[in-house]
Design a protein around this motif. Structure first.
Motif, short mmCIF file in Angstrom:
data_model
loop_
_atom_site.label_atom_id
_atom_site.label_comp_id
_atom_site.label_asym_id
_atom_site.label_seq_id
_atom_site.Cartn_x
_atom_site.Cartn_y
_atom_site.Cartn_z
N GLY A 33 14.80 7.72 -13.82
CA GLY A 33 13.35 7.64 -13.79
C GLY A 33 12.71 8.11 -12.51
O GLY A 33 11.52 7.83 -12.28
N ALA A 34 13.44 8.81 -11.65
CA ALA A 34 12.85 9.33 -10.41
C ALA A 34 11.76 10.35 -10.74
O ALA A 34 11.87 11.11 -11.69
CB ALA A 34 13.91 9.96 -9.53
N ALA A 35 10.71 10.35 -9.90
CA ALA A 35 9.60 11.28 -10.11
C ALA A 35 9.81 12.59 -9.36
O ALA A 35 9.27 13.62 -9.75
CB ALA A 35 8.29 10.63 -9.65
N PRO B 212 5.40 6.45 -7.50
CA PRO B 212 6.52 7.34 -7.83
C PRO B 212 7.74 7.06 -6.97
O PRO B 212 7.62 6.63 -5.82
CB PRO B 212 5.95 8.74 -7.55
N LEU B 213 8.89 7.33 -7.53
CA LEU B 213 10.17 7.17 -6.83
C LEU B 213 10.68 8.55 -6.43
O LEU B 213 10.83 9.44 -7.25
CB LEU B 213 11.19 6.48 -7.74
N TRP B 214 10.96 8.72 -5.11
CA TRP B 214 11.52 9.94 -4.58
C TRP B 214 13.00 9.70 -4.30
O TRP B 214 13.35 8.78 -3.55
CB TRP B 214 10.83 10.36 -3.29
N ALA B 215 13.86 10.50 -4.90
CA ALA B 215 15.31 10.35 -4.72
C ALA B 215 15.83 11.59 -4.01
O ALA B 215 15.93 12.66 -4.62
CB ALA B 215 16.00 10.16 -6.06
N ASP B 216 16.15 11.46 -2.73
CA ASP B 216 16.59 12.59 -1.93
C ASP B 216 18.10 12.58 -1.72
O ASP B 216 18.68 11.55 -1.36
CB ASP B 216 15.92 12.56 -0.55
N GLY C 152 0.77 -1.23 0.00
CA GLY C 152 0.00 0.00 0.00
C GLY C 152 0.80 1.28 0.00
O GLY C 152 0.22 2.37 0.14
N ALA C 153 2.13 1.20 -0.16
CA ALA C 153 2.94 2.42 -0.20
C ALA C 153 2.53 3.26 -1.41
O ALA C 153 2.37 2.75 -2.51
CB ALA C 153 4.42 2.06 -0.29
N GLU C 154 2.40 4.56 -1.18
CA GLU C 154 2.01 5.46 -2.26
C GLU C 154 3.22 6.08 -2.95
O GLU C 154 3.07 6.80 -3.94
CB GLU C 154 1.08 6.54 -1.72
N PHE C 155 4.41 5.85 -2.42
CA PHE C 155 5.64 6.27 -3.07
C PHE C 155 6.78 5.44 -2.50
O PHE C 155 6.65 4.80 -1.45
CB PHE C 155 5.92 7.77 -2.89
N ILE C 156 7.90 5.45 -3.20
CA ILE C 156 9.11 4.75 -2.78
C ILE C 156 10.19 5.79 -2.55
O ILE C 156 10.42 6.67 -3.39
CB ILE C 156 9.59 3.74 -3.86
N ARG D 25 12.47 1.31 -12.63
CA ARG D 25 11.62 0.47 -13.48
C ARG D 25 10.62 -0.31 -12.65
O ARG D 25 9.44 -0.44 -13.02
CB ARG D 25 12.50 -0.49 -14.30
N ALA D 26 11.08 -0.84 -11.51
CA ALA D 26 10.18 -1.57 -10.63
C ALA D 26 9.08 -0.66 -10.09
O ALA D 26 7.92 -1.06 -9.97
CB ALA D 26 10.97 -2.20 -9.49
N ALA D 27 9.46 0.59 -9.77
CA ALA D 27 8.46 1.54 -9.27
C ALA D 27 7.43 1.87 -10.36
O ALA D 27 6.23 1.96 -10.07
CB ALA D 27 9.16 2.81 -8.79
N ARG D 28 7.89 2.03 -11.60
CA ARG D 28 6.94 2.31 -12.68
C ARG D 28 6.00 1.12 -12.90
O ARG D 28 4.80 1.30 -13.13
CB ARG D 28 7.70 2.63 -13.97
N ARG D 29 6.54 -0.09 -12.83
CA ARG D 29 5.68 -1.27 -12.99
C ARG D 29 4.60 -1.31 -11.91
O ARG D 29 3.46 -1.72 -12.15
CB ARG D 29 6.50 -2.57 -12.95
N ALA D 30 4.99 -0.91 -10.71
CA ALA D 30 4.05 -0.92 -9.59
C ALA D 30 3.18 0.34 -9.55
O ALA D 30 2.29 0.45 -8.70
CB ALA D 30 4.82 -1.06 -8.28
#
Length: 446
Positions: free
Chosen positions: A228-230, A211-215, A183-187, A203-208
């Motif tokens: 591909g980070a959002a 969105p991917l957050w890269a801090d 149920g995570a709404e972002f990674i 890629r795994a985040a897009r399949r799921a």
């Protein structure tokens, strides 16, 4: 921030006296709500700033019923159900609750300190594994607290891992799928995750479809965007790919110590309108990605909050050096904004700022960089809700949405500092004030 003995706390009390409000203490767990569920209230004589980008609407009325906004219009044009209470706000301003997209609250007290600054939603930027196991998502107790958006324990690697420890690229891909199924709404991915893992993680985040957050990627966020980070952060990134090629070697040598001197070295070599920045803009726009600038975090604190993690205070000399090159950071903000890059507001608390204060400082710095205050308010409300997948519920003042909004005393469009002059915080249609000792009370309008 409203609290014991503060001017804001006094203003709240004054407003309560003016309106004849009756306030009740926050409910104990399991206590019966003393307010009827069907009660409706119409807030009149208020200027609405709806967060959608349009101009403020003076002399407006907002009908709240059942925890949602039921109607918006000119005073006298709205009819509520029988028994609707009219609340005359006497020229105050009403706007959506703020959303802090980059903070790390760990306790209910942390959250209530954010709420006192008008933050009705917060994204936990780096949930450690032990906190996630203890609390999970949304386990912060009773009203009043902001909504907390937790993707799951941050993907982490290495001997100092604080989030979900990963030993391989395959582990990372499996963990993305597991968090999405949970149920995570972002990674979220920590700076310690190797660069070569970013593409398969994205890629795994897009399949799921999360969105991917890269801090705070070591070496900057451009590589994460290309993977591909959002969402990426911060603006003053230390990314050598954003510098002219002939400046990169010298910068990397000077940046080894980190902290303010690294920021100064990077900004001195940055060309805010150069081709390298143009390529970064292209990467942001082509990915429909967002950027959290975190300017307040980069602006060289002379001291650090007691709860700060990894904060490096600047000396007076370092502060002066940073101020000399800070116009380059402002020019970079203008370049990104001018090209239509979606930007967000995050405080980075408690890493370098105190709860709430850092958020308002961030808004001030964005205005000082040349972004109109009305647009900054949209970044702090609408943009954040969009990126967090919450725009259907929050982020703007619209009919049908949750009644999560602020009542403030001054015009924040004329002066963004007025955004901290908060009289009421309304969450799910329930109005609250904070008084001496940080005690929150429900407000009844009679």
């Amino acid at each position: 921030m409203p609290g014991t003995g503060t001017p804001a706390g006094c203003r709240v009390a004054a407003l309560a006296a003016l309106l004849g409000l009756v306030s009740l203490p926050g409910r104990a767990p399991g206590a019966q709500d003393p307010f009827p569920a069907a009660r409706a209230e119409v807030f009149v004589n208020v200027t609405v700033i709806d967060g959608r980008g349009g101009p403020p609407r003076p002399s407006s009325a907002v009908l709240v019923w059942g925890g949602r906004i039921r109607d918006i219009g000119a005073r006298g044009s709205i009819a509520g159900p029988e028994g609707t209470v009219v609340v005359d706000l006497s020229g105050a301003y009403l706007l959506p609750g703020f959303i802090d997209v980059h903070a790390s609250p760990r306790t209910t007290d942390d959250l209530r300190a954010l709420l006192a600054s008008g933050i009705t939603g917060v994204r936990d930027a780096a949930m450690p594994m032990d906190v996630f196991e203890e609390r999970g998502r949304g386990g912060f107790g009773d009203d009043p607290v902001p909504a907390v958006y937790v993707g799951g324990p941050v993907l982490d690697a290495g001997s100092e891992a604080r989030g979900m420890p990963l030993e391989s690229e395959a582990d990372a891909v499996r963990e993305v799928a597991r968090q999405a199924e949970d149920g995570a709404e972002f990674i979220s991915v920590s700076p310690r995750v190797p660069h070569e893992w970013l593409v398969p993680i994205a890629r795994a985040a897009r399949r799921a479809e999360v969105p991917l957050w890269a801090d705070r990627r070591e070496g900057g966020w451009l590589l994460a965007l290309r993977a591909g980070a959002a969402v990426a952060s911060p603006l003053v990134s230390g990314d050598s790919d954003l510098l002219p090629e002939d400046e990169r070697g010298a910068f990397e040598t000077l940046a080894a110590g980190g902290g303010t001197r690294s920021h100064v070295a990077w900004l001195r070599r940055l060309e805010p309108h150069g081709p390298e920045v143009d390529r970064a803009v292209t990467a942001l726009l082509s990915n429909d990605a967002s950027l959290a600038p975190l300017l307040a975090s980069a602006a060289a604190p002379l001291d650090c909050p007691p709860a700060a993690i990894g904060c490096l205070p600047a000396s007076e000399a370092e502060r002066a050096e940073l101020e000399a090159v800070w116009p380059r950071a402002q020019a970079l903000v203008q370049t990104l904004y001018g090209h239509g890059v979606r930007m967000l507001v995050g405080s980075d608390a408690p890493r370098t700022t105190t709860w709430g204060e850092g958020f308002h400082r961030e808004m001030r710095l964005l205005v000082e960089a040349g972004i109109p205050a009305l647009e900054v308010i949209g970044m702090a409300t609408r943009n954040a809700a969009t990126v967090l997948g919450q725009l259907h519920e929050r982020g703007t003042i619209e009919i049908g949405k949750r009644a999560d909004f602020l009542v403030i005393e001054g015009n924040p469009v004329a002066d963004i500092r007025n955004a901290s002059r908060i009289s009421l915080v309304v969450i799910g249609g329930r109005a609250w004030t904070v008084g001496p000792g940080g005690v929150w009370t429900r407000v009844r309008f009679d």
